[in-house]
Design a protein around this motif. Structure first.
Motif, PDB file in Angstrom:
ATOM      1  N   ASN A 133     -13.275   5.850  -8.669  1.00 34.02           N
ATOM      2  CA  ASN A 133     -12.931   4.445  -8.900  1.00 34.02           C
ATOM      3  C   ASN A 133     -13.647   3.595  -7.847  1.00 34.02           C
ATOM      4  OD1 ASN A 133     -10.386   4.432 -10.968  1.00 34.02           O
ATOM      5  ND2 ASN A 133     -10.322   6.236  -9.631  1.00 34.02           N
ATOM      6  N   PRO A 134     -14.940   3.302  -8.078  1.00 36.92           N
ATOM      7  CA  PRO A 134     -15.712   2.542  -7.091  1.00 36.92           C
ATOM      8  C   PRO A 134     -15.045   1.209  -6.742  1.00 36.92           C
ATOM      9  CG  PRO A 134     -17.141   3.423  -8.800  1.00 36.92           C
ATOM     10  CD  PRO A 134     -15.736   3.676  -9.250  1.00 36.92           C
TER      11      PRO A 134
ATOM     12  N   PHE B 180      -6.509  -0.623  -4.660  1.00 37.23           N
ATOM     13  CA  PHE B 180      -7.326  -0.263  -5.810  1.00 37.23           C
ATOM     14  C   PHE B 180      -8.017  -1.501  -6.386  1.00 37.23           C
ATOM     15  CE2 PHE B 180      -3.496   2.618  -5.996  1.00 37.23           C
ATOM     16  CZ  PHE B 180      -4.124   3.672  -5.358  1.00 37.23           C
ATOM     17  N   PRO B 181      -9.265  -1.386  -6.829  1.00 37.54           N
ATOM     18  CA  PRO B 181     -10.001  -2.551  -7.341  1.00 37.54           C
ATOM     19  C   PRO B 181      -9.342  -3.180  -8.563  1.00 37.54           C
ATOM     20  CG  PRO B 181     -11.164  -0.506  -7.873  1.00 37.54           C
ATOM     21  CD  PRO B 181     -10.065  -0.150  -6.915  1.00 37.54           C
TER      22      PRO B 181
ATOM     23  N   LEU C 209       1.178  -4.482  -8.132  1.00 33.91           N
ATOM     24  CA  LEU C 209       1.036  -3.792  -6.857  1.00 33.91           C
ATOM     25  C   LEU C 209      -0.355  -4.048  -6.298  1.00 33.91           C
ATOM     26  CD1 LEU C 209       2.568  -0.494  -8.207  1.00 33.91           C
ATOM     27  CD2 LEU C 209       3.754  -2.388  -7.130  1.00 33.91           C
ATOM     28  N   LEU C 210      -0.433  -4.446  -5.045  1.00 30.40           N
ATOM     29  CA  LEU C 210      -1.702  -4.892  -4.484  1.00 30.40           C
ATOM     30  C   LEU C 210      -2.279  -3.956  -3.429  1.00 30.40           C
ATOM     31  CD1 LEU C 210      -0.879  -8.697  -4.110  1.00 30.40           C
ATOM     32  CD2 LEU C 210      -2.043  -7.543  -6.005  1.00 30.40           C
ATOM     33  N   ALA C 211      -1.472  -3.548  -2.466  1.00 32.64           N
ATOM     34  CA  ALA C 211      -2.006  -2.731  -1.367  1.00 32.64           C
ATOM     35  C   ALA C 211      -0.877  -1.946  -0.723  1.00 32.64           C
ATOM     36  CB  ALA C 211      -2.705  -3.611  -0.327  1.00 32.64           C
ATOM     37  N   PHE C 212      -1.263  -0.832  -0.084  1.00 33.33           N
ATOM     38  CA  PHE C 212      -0.304   0.050   0.575  1.00 33.33           C
ATOM     39  C   PHE C 212      -0.828   0.424   1.955  1.00 33.33           C
ATOM     40  CE2 PHE C 212      -0.335   0.800  -3.971  1.00 33.33           C
ATOM     41  CZ  PHE C 212       1.003   0.772  -4.329  1.00 33.33           C
ATOM     42  N   SER C 213       0.093   0.787   2.831  1.00 35.99           N
ATOM     43  CA  SER C 213      -0.307   1.269   4.147  1.00 35.99           C
ATOM     44  C   SER C 213       0.761   2.192   4.701  1.00 35.99           C
ATOM     45  CB  SER C 213      -0.527   0.092   5.109  1.00 35.99           C
ATOM     46  OG  SER C 213      -0.965   0.563   6.369  1.00 35.99           O
ATOM     47  N   LEU C 214       0.341   3.333   5.219  1.00 34.11           N
ATOM     48  CA  LEU C 214       1.218   4.238   5.953  1.00 34.11           C
ATOM     49  C   LEU C 214       1.017   3.959   7.435  1.00 34.11           C
ATOM     50  CD1 LEU C 214       0.505   7.473   3.909  1.00 34.11           C
ATOM     51  CD2 LEU C 214       2.735   6.362   4.092  1.00 34.11           C
ATOM     52  N   VAL C 215       2.098   3.625   8.127  1.00 38.71           N
ATOM     53  CA  VAL C 215       1.979   3.211   9.528  1.00 38.71           C
ATOM     54  C   VAL C 215       3.037   3.921  10.365  1.00 38.71           C
ATOM     55  CG1 VAL C 215       1.034   0.951   8.940  1.00 38.71           C
ATOM     56  CG2 VAL C 215       3.508   1.222   9.161  1.00 38.71           C
TER      57      VAL C 215
ATOM     58  N   TYR D  42       0.664   9.695  -5.434  1.00 32.71           N
ATOM     59  CA  TYR D  42       1.717   9.162  -6.314  1.00 32.71           C
ATOM     60  C   TYR D  42       1.461   7.686  -6.610  1.00 32.71           C
ATOM     61  CZ  TYR D  42       6.440   7.983  -7.940  1.00 32.71           C
ATOM     62  OH  TYR D  42       7.512   7.531  -8.658  1.00 32.71           O
ATOM     63  N   THR D  43       1.087   6.911  -5.590  1.00 30.55           N
ATOM     64  CA  THR D  43       0.839   5.482  -5.813  1.00 30.55           C
ATOM     65  C   THR D  43      -0.310   5.274  -6.793  1.00 30.55           C
ATOM     66  OG1 THR D  43      -0.640   5.316  -3.889  1.00 30.55           O
ATOM     67  CG2 THR D  43       1.700   4.844  -3.529  1.00 30.55           C
ATOM     68  N   PHE D  44      -1.326   6.124  -6.718  1.00 32.25           N
ATOM     69  CA  PHE D  44      -2.474   5.984  -7.631  1.00 32.25           C
ATOM     70  C   PHE D  44      -2.035   6.168  -9.074  1.00 32.25           C
ATOM     71  CE2 PHE D  44      -5.890   8.096 -10.029  1.00 32.25           C
ATOM     72  CZ  PHE D  44      -6.837   7.088 -10.011  1.00 32.25           C
ATOM     73  N   TYR D  45      -1.321   7.235  -9.357  1.00 29.72           N
ATOM     74  CA  TYR D  45      -0.917   7.503 -10.733  1.00 29.72           C
ATOM     75  C   TYR D  45       0.166   6.543 -11.211  1.00 29.72           C
ATOM     76  CZ  TYR D  45      -3.743  11.720 -10.809  1.00 29.72           C
ATOM     77  OH  TYR D  45      -4.801  12.588 -10.782  1.00 29.72           O
ATOM     78  N   LYS D  46       1.026   6.108 -10.313  1.00 33.86           N
ATOM     79  CA  LYS D  46       2.085   5.176 -10.714  1.00 33.86           C
ATOM     80  C   LYS D  46       1.505   3.805 -11.050  1.00 33.86           C
ATOM     81  CE  LYS D  46       5.690   6.121 -10.995  1.00 33.86           C
ATOM     82  NZ  LYS D  46       6.514   6.546 -12.147  1.00 33.86           N
TER      83      LYS D  46
END
Length: 425
Positions: free
Chosen positions: A63-64, A94-95, A137-143, A298-302
């Motif tokens: 997914n470029p 994700f774009p 859903l726009l963006a995710f971050s593990l912190v 999981y976030t990608f497929y969801k």
């Protein structure tokens, strides 16, 4: 089963085994089987951190324009005979989500939720809302935790999702880390308009005075659409509050544009809370106990399933009204209210979401030549064994349900049933 649904319950696994073997395994054995399956799919709790960049690299390959980055704490530790960098944070968007946000309200809700696995980490989420009040859903971050990580996360969201040409409003709770982040200056970018979640705002009053009538009146105050109505309701509210609550509210009057619709100037588009992010937190409740690599996948497929579901719904709506204007239900309601004269100058655009390309299995992934990360040992939880299920009630839970549905959102909650139903498909 675990690969198809990482959130599958142990009880469901027991029933599935009983269905094809006619033997009912014990809970502990089924739980251990699930842990073995998780380790086989995404690595154990430590190895999962090394798999995160490999998964993100594969997603970006198929997914470029997928944006992702990993931030190290600048320290290396020995693991399996070699020195490896310690992961501090990971971010991805994700774009398809970035493109979708161009067609949404310029409002972003941000929220964080803690992970319940072996390491004390948190998942930060940025969520938008389209014209039909459906979450995007726009963006995710593990912190490592909700602190200065908010500045890091929102900087990337502004760069990758918002862009330089758009001014957005961010709605959040009153976390100090977010307060600091929205004040950050980015050269060439519009400043952030910050608004507070009214439900969290009401929780602060509840801490100082627990009263159903007070919270109900505060809701009316926050929902006031004119300064005259605001002044009338404020006078009535002050007559109901004790000294401590009154003093606290007086201190917030300087920032009333952040919590009162009458002074909002339309920046929040009538969105009163961060419930659109908390809907996602509810969906992710089970996966929070998974290794970090599983959370990323999981976030990608969801998100993929969500986009496909919404596209199918849109196609059904279009097919039911052939050769007619392509307006959503929310837009039709506003246009009907505005009249035909106002509608004549408007146009509709059908957004065709870019298809998500599956990342297949690891044997098809491109080679990853980056560092192999490991978690920070200081974030490892002391206790071992199965976590006790416990609902830690706070003031948000205590006042929930009080008052009328004055926003069309009920007790400061947006009607999230339609979003939850979509996300769980």
């Amino acid at each position: 089963m675990v690969h198809a649904d990482p959130d599958v319950s142990v009880a469901a696994i027991i029933e599935a085994i009983h269905g094809f073997t006619n033997y009912r395994v014990k809970y502990g054995k089924a739980w251990r089987a699930k842990q073995h399956a998780i380790a086989m799919l995404w690595g154990d709790w430590k190895e999962a951190y090394g798999r995160v960049p490999k998964i993100l690299n594969a997603i970006a390959h198929f997914n470029p324009r997928t944006k992702w980055c990993i931030h190290s704490i600048g320290r290396q530790e020995m693991h399996k005979g070699s020195m490896r960098p310690v992961m501090k944070r990971a971010y991805w968007c994700f774009p398809q989500c970035v493109e979708a946000f161009k067609h949404c309200k310029p409002v972003i809700s941000v929220d964080g939720t803690f992970l319940t696995g072996k390491y004390r980490w948190a998942l930060l989420i940025a969520t938008g809302m389209d014209g039909e009040d459906r979450l995007i859903l726009l963006a995710f971050s593990l912190v490592e935790g909700e602190n200065d990580s908010w500045s890091w996360f929102l900087h990337l969201v502004r760069r990758d999702v918002v862009g330089q040409d758009r001014k957005v409003c961010i709605i959040s709770d009153r976390h100090q880390g977010i307060f600091n982040a929205v004040e950050d200056h980015m050269e060439g970018y519009h400043p952030i308009v910050h608004r507070w979640c009214m439900r969290h705002f009401a929780a602060n009053i509840w801490q100082r005075q627990k009263g159903k009538k007070v919270i109900k009146q505060l809701k009316l105050l926050c929902a006031s659409k004119t300064e005259k109505t605001f002044a009338i309701r404020l006078t009535k509210l002050k007559g109901m509050m004790n000294e401590e609550a009154t003093e606290w509210l007086e201190d917030q009057m300087e920032n009333k544009s952040k919590w009162a619709l009458a002074f909002d100037d339309g920046c929040r588009y009538g969105i009163c809370n961060t419930n659109i992010s908390e809907v996602l937190n509810k969906v992710l409740k089970g996966v929070r106990a998974m290794p970090v690599s599983a959370i990323v996948e999981y976030t990608f497929y969801k998100v993929n399933s969500y986009f496909m579901h919404r596209w199918e719904k849109a196609n059904q709506q279009i097919a039911s009204r052939p050769n007619q204007d392509l307006w959503g239900k929310g837009a039709m309601k506003l246009l009907t209210k505005a009249g035909k004269a106002a509608a004549a100058g408007m146009s509709a655009e059908l957004f065709d979401p870019t298809t998500f390309e599956p990342i297949l299995d690891p044997s098809h992934w491109p080679e990853y030549n980056g560092p192999e990360y490991i978690p920070d040992r200081s974030k490892l939880k002391d206790k071992v064994g199965r976590r006790k299920k416990k609902w830690l009630r706070n003031e948000m839970d205590q006042f929930s349900g009080y008052g009328d549905d004055i926003y069309g959102y009920g007790d400061f909650n947006q009607d999230s049933s339609k979003d939850v139903a979509v996300m769980q498909t």
